[in-house]
Design a protein around this motif. Structure first.
Motif, PDB file in Angstrom:
ATOM      1  N   LEU A 160      -8.016   9.079  -8.709  1.00 53.36           N
ATOM      2  CA  LEU A 160      -9.056   9.140  -7.524  1.00 53.36           C
ATOM      3  C   LEU A 160      -8.633  10.495  -6.602  1.00 53.36           C
ATOM      4  CD1 LEU A 160     -11.695   6.803  -7.222  1.00 53.36           C
ATOM      5  CD2 LEU A 160     -12.301   8.610  -9.361  1.00 53.36           C
ATOM      6  N   SER A 187      -4.659  12.644  -6.075  1.00 54.34           N
ATOM      7  CA  SER A 187      -4.609  11.350  -6.580  1.00 54.34           C
ATOM      8  C   SER A 187      -4.501  10.326  -7.117  1.00 54.34           C
ATOM      9  CB  SER A 187      -5.809  11.869  -7.588  1.00 54.34           C
ATOM     10  OG  SER A 187      -4.905  12.254  -9.089  1.00 54.34           O
ATOM     11  N   GLN A 247     -16.096   4.293 -21.050  1.00 58.23           N
ATOM     12  CA  GLN A 247     -17.356   3.486 -20.762  1.00 58.23           C
ATOM     13  C   GLN A 247     -17.797   3.237 -19.643  1.00 58.23           C
ATOM     14  OE1 GLN A 247     -18.784   0.720 -23.804  1.00 58.23           O
ATOM     15  NE2 GLN A 247     -19.205   2.448 -25.105  1.00 58.23           N
ATOM     16  N   SER A 281     -15.082   3.798 -17.455  1.00 57.23           N
ATOM     17  CA  SER A 281     -14.884   4.475 -16.258  1.00 57.23           C
ATOM     18  C   SER A 281     -15.626   6.016 -15.807  1.00 57.23           C
ATOM     19  CB  SER A 281     -13.482   5.658 -17.266  1.00 57.23           C
ATOM     20  OG  SER A 281     -11.841   4.581 -17.291  1.00 57.23           O
ATOM     21  N   GLN A 282     -16.320   6.489 -17.301  1.00 51.44           N
ATOM     22  CA  GLN A 282     -17.604   6.935 -16.522  1.00 51.44           C
ATOM     23  C   GLN A 282     -18.653   6.644 -16.229  1.00 51.44           C
ATOM     24  OE1 GLN A 282     -17.945   8.406 -20.605  1.00 51.44           O
ATOM     25  NE2 GLN A 282     -16.569  10.125 -20.713  1.00 51.44           N
ATOM     26  N   SER A 283     -19.336   5.447 -16.081  1.00 48.24           N
ATOM     27  CA  SER A 283     -19.758   4.408 -15.410  1.00 48.24           C
ATOM     28  C   SER A 283     -18.956   4.766 -13.645  1.00 48.24           C
ATOM     29  CB  SER A 283     -20.472   3.674 -16.258  1.00 48.24           C
ATOM     30  OG  SER A 283     -19.307   2.591 -16.277  1.00 48.24           O
ATOM     31  N   ASN A 284     -18.234   4.729 -14.025  1.00 51.66           N
ATOM     32  CA  ASN A 284     -18.029   4.665 -11.904  1.00 51.66           C
ATOM     33  C   ASN A 284     -17.663   6.125 -11.736  1.00 51.66           C
ATOM     34  OD1 ASN A 284     -17.668   1.895 -11.312  1.00 51.66           O
ATOM     35  ND2 ASN A 284     -17.186   1.990 -13.286  1.00 51.66           N
ATOM     36  N   ASP A 285     -17.775   7.060 -12.392  1.00 54.49           N
ATOM     37  CA  ASP A 285     -17.595   8.243 -12.350  1.00 54.49           C
ATOM     38  C   ASP A 285     -15.944   8.794 -12.476  1.00 54.49           C
ATOM     39  OD1 ASP A 285     -20.685   8.915 -12.269  1.00 54.49           O
ATOM     40  OD2 ASP A 285     -20.214   8.591  -9.929  1.00 54.49           O
ATOM     41  N   TYR A 286     -15.442   7.715 -13.134  1.00 50.23           N
ATOM     42  CA  TYR A 286     -13.910   8.378 -13.264  1.00 50.23           C
ATOM     43  C   TYR A 286     -13.488   9.587 -14.180  1.00 50.23           C
ATOM     44  CZ  TYR A 286     -13.186   2.984 -10.647  1.00 50.23           C
ATOM     45  OH  TYR A 286     -13.811   2.926 -10.185  1.00 50.23           O
ATOM     46  N   PRO A 287     -13.261  10.313 -14.508  1.00 53.25           N
ATOM     47  CA  PRO A 287     -13.465  11.378 -15.783  1.00 53.25           C
ATOM     48  C   PRO A 287     -12.446  10.742 -16.751  1.00 53.25           C
ATOM     49  CG  PRO A 287     -12.497  12.599 -13.269  1.00 53.25           C
ATOM     50  CD  PRO A 287     -12.451  11.358 -12.648  1.00 53.25           C
TER      51      PRO A 287
END
Length: 180
Positions: free
Chosen positions: A97, A110, A135, A137-143
């Motif tokens: 991030l 980052s 899953q 990562s993506q649910s927390n908006d981490y690419p």
């Protein structure tokens, strides 16, 4: 905004941007250094005005390995997490991030520290699969992606001799991942 104030405002932007500009090639042109491989599985590669780095792969227990990959320019450093399941040879990449550590707001850099506990949502020691990592990562908006080649850091480093499964070779030498 008064003209004098506007001039000072834009002059400040110019100075900030100039601090981050890369100088032209040195006399004789750019020279790419050979990749340095370290005993702990880390690496370093200088390509023109950039440095690609991999820290030592970390054994996350249960056949999983994580490695911090860094792309560093004069404008800031960006990090990605390479996560391997050595039992299956599955891999994922998760971008760090943005933080305020860079010279420019446009390229602040980052860190993968910001996606991991205690600051972030990922607890790498309890994740049970590469799919679960992606899953969460993506649910927390981490690419995040199962396609590790989508990362410029991985793609460029591979071109110079980076071995993504080195962590498996070090920590789980009999694993499927170590045979990659």
């Amino acid at each position: 905004m008064k003209p004098a104030a506007a001039l000072l405002f834009f002059a400040g932007i110019g100075q900030s941007a100039m601090a981050c500009q890369v100088a032209g090639p040195p006399p004789g042109g750019w020279v790419d250094e050979p990749m340095s491989h370290f005993r702990d599985g880390g690496f370093s590669q200088s390509v023109q005005h950039m440095i690609y780095e991999g820290r030592a792969p970390v054994d996350l227990i249960g056949g999983f390995v994580g490695q911090r990959l860094i792309y560093d320019t004069s404008c800031g450093a960006s990090e990605v997490l390479l996560f391997l399941d050595c039992r299956t040879a599955e891999a994922a990449i998760v971008d760090g991030l943005s933080h305020e550590g860079g010279d420019l707001a446009l390229f602040p850099g980052s860190s993968i520290d910001l996606i991991q506990k205690p600051q972030g949502a990922l607890d790498l020691r309890v994740i049970g699969s590469v799919d679960e990592l992606v899953q969460i990562s993506q649910s927390n908006d981490y690419p995040a992606s199962l396609d590790i080649m989508r990362s410029d850091i991985v793609a460029t480093s591979l071109a110079y001799g980076f071995e993504p499964y080195m962590g498996c070779k070090i920590h789980y030498p009999e694993s499927v991942g170590a045979q990659q």
